[in-house]
Design an enzyme around this catalytic site. Structure first.
Site, PDB file in Angstrom:
ATOM      1  N   GLY A   9       0.825  -1.204   0.000  1.00 34.70           N
ATOM      2  CA  GLY A   9       0.000   0.000   0.000  1.00 34.70           C
ATOM      3  C   GLY A   9       0.855   1.248   0.000  1.00 34.70           C
ATOM      4  O   GLY A   9       0.509   2.275   0.592  1.00 34.70           O
ATOM      5  N   GLY A  12      -0.406   4.880  -1.012  1.00 34.83           N
ATOM      6  CA  GLY A  12      -1.412   5.554  -0.197  1.00 34.83           C
ATOM      7  C   GLY A  12      -0.863   6.730   0.589  1.00 34.83           C
ATOM      8  O   GLY A  12       0.331   7.061   0.517  1.00 34.83           O
ATOM      9  N   GLN A  13      -1.744   7.351   1.362  1.00 33.25           N
ATOM     10  CA  GLN A  13      -1.405   8.577   2.085  1.00 33.25           C
ATOM     11  C   GLN A  13      -0.231   8.378   3.041  1.00 33.25           C
ATOM     12  O   GLN A  13       0.757   9.101   2.982  1.00 33.25           O
ATOM     13  CB  GLN A  13      -2.622   9.083   2.870  1.00 33.25           C
ATOM     14  CG  GLN A  13      -2.382  10.398   3.588  1.00 33.25           C
ATOM     15  CD  GLN A  13      -3.465  10.735   4.599  1.00 33.25           C
ATOM     16  OE1 GLN A  13      -4.139   9.849   5.122  1.00 33.25           O
ATOM     17  NE2 GLN A  13      -3.637  12.014   4.872  1.00 33.25           N
ATOM     18  N   TYR A 143     -14.913  -0.477   8.722  1.00 32.72           N
ATOM     19  CA  TYR A 143     -13.492  -0.211   8.921  1.00 32.72           C
ATOM     20  C   TYR A 143     -13.097  -0.458  10.375  1.00 32.72           C
ATOM     21  O   TYR A 143     -12.114  -1.147  10.666  1.00 32.72           O
ATOM     22  CB  TYR A 143     -13.187   1.230   8.518  1.00 32.72           C
ATOM     23  CG  TYR A 143     -11.764   1.670   8.741  1.00 32.72           C
ATOM     24  CD1 TYR A 143     -10.712   1.087   8.038  1.00 32.72           C
ATOM     25  CD2 TYR A 143     -11.475   2.700   9.642  1.00 32.72           C
ATOM     26  CE1 TYR A 143      -9.392   1.517   8.238  1.00 32.72           C
ATOM     27  CE2 TYR A 143     -10.166   3.131   9.837  1.00 32.72           C
ATOM     28  CZ  TYR A 143      -9.137   2.534   9.137  1.00 32.72           C
ATOM     29  OH  TYR A 143      -7.846   2.956   9.337  1.00 32.72           O
ATOM     30  N   LYS A 147     -10.622  -3.359  12.097  1.00 31.07           N
ATOM     31  CA  LYS A 147      -9.478  -3.000  12.926  1.00 31.07           C
ATOM     32  C   LYS A 147      -9.569  -3.651  14.308  1.00 31.07           C
ATOM     33  O   LYS A 147      -8.561  -4.113  14.855  1.00 31.07           O
ATOM     34  CB  LYS A 147      -9.361  -1.485  13.052  1.00 31.07           C
ATOM     35  CG  LYS A 147      -8.957  -0.782  11.752  1.00 31.07           C
ATOM     36  CD  LYS A 147      -7.631  -1.288  11.221  1.00 31.07           C
ATOM     37  CE  LYS A 147      -7.169  -0.574   9.976  1.00 31.07           C
ATOM     38  NZ  LYS A 147      -5.902  -1.130   9.428  1.00 31.07           N
ATOM     39  N   ILE A 173      -4.976  11.668  10.290  1.00 38.01           N
ATOM     40  CA  ILE A 173      -3.642  12.068   9.843  1.00 38.01           C
ATOM     41  C   ILE A 173      -3.743  13.248   8.880  1.00 38.01           C
ATOM     42  O   ILE A 173      -4.511  13.210   7.920  1.00 38.01           O
ATOM     43  CB  ILE A 173      -2.917  10.900   9.146  1.00 38.01           C
ATOM     44  CG1 ILE A 173      -2.885   9.664  10.066  1.00 38.01           C
ATOM     45  CG2 ILE A 173      -1.504  11.314   8.758  1.00 38.01           C
ATOM     46  CD1 ILE A 173      -2.131   9.850  11.350  1.00 38.01           C
TER      47      ILE A 173
END
Length: 319
Positions: A9, A12-13, A143, A147, A173
């Protein structure tokens, strides 16, 4: 032999900025970036890059063997707001990728795993202020469910199979380098772009929505710090609470007005408001500070100053 790292990933950000930082520390050849496409051209061209579908164990295993990987940072996930639109896909992506990586570690193909959790594990019954490390968890999003379940599996694999897996619960973030990725806290990135573009912003959360946030530089630091810590220092193998700052959209707007006095904000709460209402307002991260000496550097005003400065640079470069 230097550590060989695979970032899943990486486009991604968080993954993109983590890739650059780890390459600066370990060397370009020792950090392999991977994703399912070439969406981040700059990152793809910055070093070794592999197309890897982390939902396919065989594909992942081939990459690990090819590059003699010993450490994986699993940064691929479908985030909260996007996950509510595609709940089945969110469950499949978030859980299958985690199992594949944990199973690689169980089979001793790799030695160490980083997997990010989130404040989304908390829910309406969780204490809102100074949310403790151990508390009620009733996540209201797919989500958050993935988690919470993921945390339990991480701890299970550590206890049963000795897997060295480490995790932190990221707050929202804030970053200037990459665009928002489908999260409920994305307003805290969008607002800076809109402040510079047209001096106004219509927020998708209401003015009293206080949420835990963190500047990207602190998030990257925490991620690397926990992975650099000695195994005996990591006493929590589910996931550590992590905190930096907490604020409302109003407080953020006031911080921006110190630099752009004419900035205005309005409020049009959408489906993300219900998600935000279920999350904590502030986090107690004393376990992380005690166990592996976590400490943040950026408060709201420092974040605002840095975000506006960096975004202005980007705008001038494109002009």
């Amino acid at each position: 032999m230097p550590s060989k790292i695979l970032i899943i990933g990486a486009c991604g950000q968080i993954g993109s900025e983590l890739t650059y930082k780890l390459r600066a520390i370990h060397g370009d050849d020792n950090v392999i970036a991977s994703d399912i496409n070439y969406s981040n051209v700059e990152l793809v061209n910055s070093g070794i890059f592999e197309i890897v579908d982390a939902m396919d164990y065989a594909s992942l295993n081939v990459c690990v063997e090819k590059h003699a990987i010993d450490t994986i940072y699993l940064m691929a996930a479908m985030l909260s707001a996007t996950g509510e639109k595609y709940p089945n896909k969110a469950w499949d992506l978030n859980m299958t990728t985690l199992f594949n990586v944990l199973d690689l570690a169980k089979a001793k193909f790799i030695n160490k795993v980083f997997w990010p959790s989130s404040i989304a594990v908390f829910g309406p019954s969780t204490p809102k202020e100074d949310t403790p490390q151990y508390t009620s968890m009733e996540p209201t999003t797919v989500y958050g469910i993935t988690k919470q379940v993921g945390e339990r599996w991480c701890e299970y694999y550590h206890q049963k199979y000795g897997v060295d897996v480490r995790s932190i619960r990221y707050p929202g973030i804030i970053s200037w380098k990459t665009l928002p990725g489908g999260g409920t806290t994305d307003y805290a990135i969008e607002i800076y772009h809109k402040a510079l573009e047209n001096k106004t912003y219509d927020c998708f959360l209401n003015e009293t929505s206080k949420l835990p946030m963190m500047y990207m530089e602190d998030a990257i630091k925490a991620t690397i710090d926990i992975m650099d810590a000695k195994p005996e220092a990591i006493k929590i193998r589910s996931s550590y609470n992590l905190a930096g700052m907490s604020f409302t959209p109003v407080e953020m707007a006031e911080s921006i007005k110190k630099h752009i006095p004419e900035f205005t904000i309005s409020y049009s709460p959408d489906f993300r408001q219900q998600i935000a209402d279920s999350w904590p307002k502030s986090i107690d991260d004393s376990s992380a500070r005690e166990d592996w000496s976590w400490n943040h550097s950026f408060d709201l005003d420092a974040t605002t100053k840095e975000m506006l400065m960096q975004l202005k640079k980007l705008i001038s470069e494109k002009a």
